[in-house]
Write a protein that holds these residues in place. Structure first.
Motif, PDB file in Angstrom:
ATOM      1  N   LEU A   1       0.812  -1.005  -0.208  1.00 15.41           N
ATOM      2  CA  LEU A   1       0.117  -0.121  -0.079  1.00 15.41           C
ATOM      3  C   LEU A   1       0.854   1.434   0.036  1.00 15.41           C
ATOM      4  O   LEU A   1       1.956   1.341   0.421  1.00 15.41           O
ATOM      5  N   LYS A   2       0.247   2.359  -0.544  1.00 12.82           N
ATOM      6  CA  LYS A   2       0.928   3.614  -0.350  1.00 12.82           C
ATOM      7  C   LYS A   2       0.021   4.587   0.445  1.00 12.82           C
ATOM      8  O   LYS A   2      -1.294   4.655   0.087  1.00 12.82           O
ATOM      9  N   ILE A   3       0.483   5.528   1.033  1.00 17.52           N
ATOM     10  CA  ILE A   3      -0.333   6.513   1.970  1.00 17.52           C
ATOM     11  C   ILE A   3      -1.046   7.397   0.514  1.00 17.52           C
ATOM     12  O   ILE A   3      -0.232   7.711  -0.114  1.00 17.52           O
ATOM     13  N   PRO A   4      -2.037   7.814   0.737  1.00  8.72           N
ATOM     14  CA  PRO A   4      -3.071   7.405   1.793  1.00  8.72           C
ATOM     15  C   PRO A   4      -3.906   6.104   1.626  1.00  8.72           C
ATOM     16  O   PRO A   4      -4.121   5.870   0.756  1.00  8.72           O
ATOM     17  N   PHE A   5      -4.095   5.322   2.813  1.00  6.61           N
ATOM     18  CA  PHE A   5      -4.860   4.112   2.615  1.00  6.61           C
ATOM     19  C   PHE A   5      -5.467   3.943   3.996  1.00  6.61           C
ATOM     20  O   PHE A   5      -5.150   4.687   4.993  1.00  6.61           O
ATOM     21  N   GLY A   6      -6.536   3.257   4.051  1.00 10.09           N
ATOM     22  CA  GLY A   6      -7.278   2.881   5.412  1.00 10.09           C
ATOM     23  C   GLY A   6      -7.014   1.500   5.573  1.00 10.09           C
ATOM     24  O   GLY A   6      -6.947   0.536   4.993  1.00 10.09           O
ATOM     25  N   VAL A   7      -7.681   1.053   6.758  1.00 13.41           N
ATOM     26  CA  VAL A   7      -7.820  -0.066   7.665  1.00 13.41           C
ATOM     27  C   VAL A   7      -8.842  -0.266   8.506  1.00 13.41           C
ATOM     28  O   VAL A   7      -9.204   0.636   9.189  1.00 13.41           O
ATOM     29  N   ALA A   8      -9.683  -1.228   8.092  1.00  8.03           N
ATOM     30  CA  ALA A   8     -10.961  -1.423   8.835  1.00  8.03           C
ATOM     31  C   ALA A   8     -11.120  -2.707   9.646  1.00  8.03           C
ATOM     32  O   ALA A   8     -10.584  -3.677   9.138  1.00  8.03           O
ATOM     33  N   GLN A   9     -11.900  -2.450  10.616  1.00  7.69           N
ATOM     34  CA  GLN A   9     -11.686  -3.600  11.629  1.00  7.69           C
ATOM     35  C   GLN A   9     -12.999  -3.502  12.408  1.00  7.69           C
ATOM     36  O   GLN A   9     -13.581  -2.503  12.839  1.00  7.69           O
ATOM     37  N   ILE A  10     -13.723  -4.578  12.801  1.00  3.79           N
ATOM     38  CA  ILE A  10     -14.795  -4.811  13.533  1.00  3.79           C
ATOM     39  C   ILE A  10     -14.522  -6.079  14.704  1.00  3.79           C
ATOM     40  O   ILE A  10     -14.036  -6.981  14.586  1.00  3.79           O
ATOM     41  N   GLY A  11     -14.838  -5.543  15.863  1.00  2.00           N
ATOM     42  CA  GLY A  11     -14.645  -6.408  16.900  1.00  2.00           C
ATOM     43  C   GLY A  11     -14.961  -5.905  18.303  1.00  2.00           C
ATOM     44  O   GLY A  11     -15.146  -4.607  18.637  1.00  2.00           O
ATOM     45  N   LYS A  12     -14.961  -6.802  19.341  1.00  3.24           N
ATOM     46  CA  LYS A  12     -15.400  -6.373  20.543  1.00  3.24           C
ATOM     47  C   LYS A  12     -14.389  -5.547  21.494  1.00  3.24           C
ATOM     48  O   LYS A  12     -13.125  -5.559  21.142  1.00  3.24           O
ATOM     49  N   SER A  13     -14.808  -4.409  22.218  1.00  2.00           N
ATOM     50  CA  SER A  13     -13.953  -3.913  23.081  1.00  2.00           C
ATOM     51  C   SER A  13     -14.601  -3.887  24.425  1.00  2.00           C
ATOM     52  O   SER A  13     -15.942  -4.153  24.633  1.00  2.00           O
TER      53      SER A  13
END
Ligand code: GAP
Length: 438
Positions: free
Chosen positions: A158-170
């Motif tokens: 990847l190259k800036i800009p990029f995103g990372v998505a995550q779903i989970g418990k907190s």
């Protein structure tokens, strides 16, 4: 709220956790319809981020991480603590900014001076109970993204800009959980971290603010029930340079459902410092090394669930069908978006004491089951059954009647218009797929 809470329990959306033992710490369990609906919300969010938007990849990091992560992120210090007061007689604790004066709102006893209370949930890892085994349940999912920044960047090219998505418990040891599933100690987050050059942070902050508001509206939340609140510097999270809250007008007031934060280089610079790994990026054009800024969109799956539910809930005094006889009955309609509704289709034989109708309806149900989240219902009058389905937001009711036996067709009833049309059973899957698509 009491009507919504009781509907959620009665129809299998949400149950109090450990109920037979008197409940536990304001926790909740999602029932059969609840889990379908919550999965639909999470899927809509995931598709939005990883399919519709450009340059966003996914991650599913561990809940338990090295305690060093939480030292670096600032969550073990005063930054992630609420001020609380305690009643000297009944020992109940309250958030300092939620009680007025020095008197306990529960028993009238004297309150202590405010003191800081950290919200991290401690746990022990491994069989030996010693200090070295202490870690914490994650308080926000995004830290798993930051500590994997380099892994993701290199493995996904990847190259800036990029995103990372995550779903989970907190998990957070909230002092005052409440308002049903609005504030709980265990909850689910849907977080996206957008890594960009510091000079572009403002542009992307504004971009994501607009995109996130649109997401709720596209899934049916009424415009007038959403608003944006700029969060003042004194109130912001310890990592935020700029922060807005997306608020929903719940029956208990305007409350945050999602936060959008410009976290600056807080996380990557601290993780570099604490881990000894240089997490800076290299700008080919200017030949500079820099920490990317992070624009974060942080939504709660449970809070979104509650907002979608409250927004869809309607009571119709006297019922939905115009009759000449006045009726005192109040009918409930859960007007959920077709993407969010837990049940898409219910198959009903017109009456249940006619063998051929029941047989045909069950055949239709078996035909549709692999394609749609589907129910079969034969109990009670047809009117009552339609009302039961309206109450849980089922998009289409399919009724097998006497005509169906001759014509090999059935009626499709639209939840919102209550209009019915006849469709041949052989065309059913295609017709329903088309209707349920965008
Ligand atoms: N990573 C940034 C972050 O965690 P936050 O404003 O503390 O920011 C983001 O939380 C979202 O997580 C909130 O807008 C809310 O939807 C959800 N959330 C936070 N605490 C919660 C709780 N105790 N119960 C349910 N949802 C919660």
């Amino acid at each position: 709220m009491s009507k919504i809470i009781s509907l959620c329990k009665r129809r299998g959306f949400i149950f109090p956790s450990s109920e037979i033992y008197g409940g536990f710490g304001s926790g909740y369990d999602f029932g059969s319809l609840g889990v379908e609906m919550k999965n639909n919300i999470k899927k809509a969010w995931w598709d939005e981020m990883t399919k519709k938007q450009e340059n966003i990849v996914g991650l599913d990091a561990a809940i338990l991480m090295s305690p060093k992560v939480w030292q670096a992120s600032g969550h073990l210090t005063a930054g992630f603590a609420d001020e609380l007061v305690e009643c000297k007689s009944c020992h109940k604790r309250f958030k300092a900014d939620e009680v007025k004066g020095k008197i306990c709102p529960e028993c009238g006893g004297e309150l202590t001076k405010p003191r800081k209370f950290n919200l991290m949930m401690k746990t022990l890892v491994g069989p030996v109970e010693e200090e070295a085994a202490t870690t914490y349940l994650r308080a926000e999912t995004c830290q798993g993204i930051y500590v994997n920044f380099e892994n993701i960047l290199n493995s996904m090219r990847l190259k800036i800009p990029f995103g990372v998505a995550q779903i989970g418990k907190s998990f957070r040891n909230e002092i005052t959980p409440g308002d049903f599933i609005y504030r709980t100690r265990e909850f689910e987050q849907m977080e996206m971290q957008w890594f960009c050059h510091p000079k572009q942070a403002k542009k992307y902050f504004d971009f994501w603010k607009k995109e996130r508001i649109k997401w709720y509206q596209n899934l049916g939340i009424k415009k007038e029930n959403l608003r944006i609140r700029e969060v003042a510097a004194t109130e912001r999270a310890h990592y935020a340079k700029q922060q807005i809250d997306i608020e929903y007008k719940f029956p208990f007031g305007w409350k945050e459902i999602e936060g959008i934060h410009n976290r600056g280089d807080w996380d990557l610079s601290n993780h570099s410092k604490y881990s000894g790994k240089d997490l800076r990026c290299f700008n080919e054009e200017t030949k500079e090394k820099y920490f990317p800024y992070i624009i974060e969109t942080s939504a709660g799956a449970d809070r979104s669930f509650l907002a979608f539910f409250c927004d869809a809930y309607q009571e119709i005094p006297g019922g939905r069908t115009k009759t000449t006889k006045p009726t005192k009955e109040v009918e409930v309609l859960l007007k959920l978006d077709k993407k969010i509704a837990p049940i898409k289709v219910t198959v009903l034989p017109l009456v249940r004491n006619k063998f051929e109708l029941v047989k045909k309806a069950k055949e239709v149900y078996q035909l549709l089951k692999p394609h749609f989240v589907c129910q079969y219902d034969e109990l009670g009058s047809i009117g009552r059954r339609y009302r039961r389905q309206d109450e849980i937001g089922t998009i289409f009711c399919l009724t097998v009647d006497f005509e169906s036996l001759k014509q090999d067709d059935l009626t499709i009833r639209n939840r919102d218009t209550m209009q019915q049309e006849r469709v041949k059973i052989k065309d059913l899957i295609e017709v329903l797929k088309e209707k349920l698509e965008d």
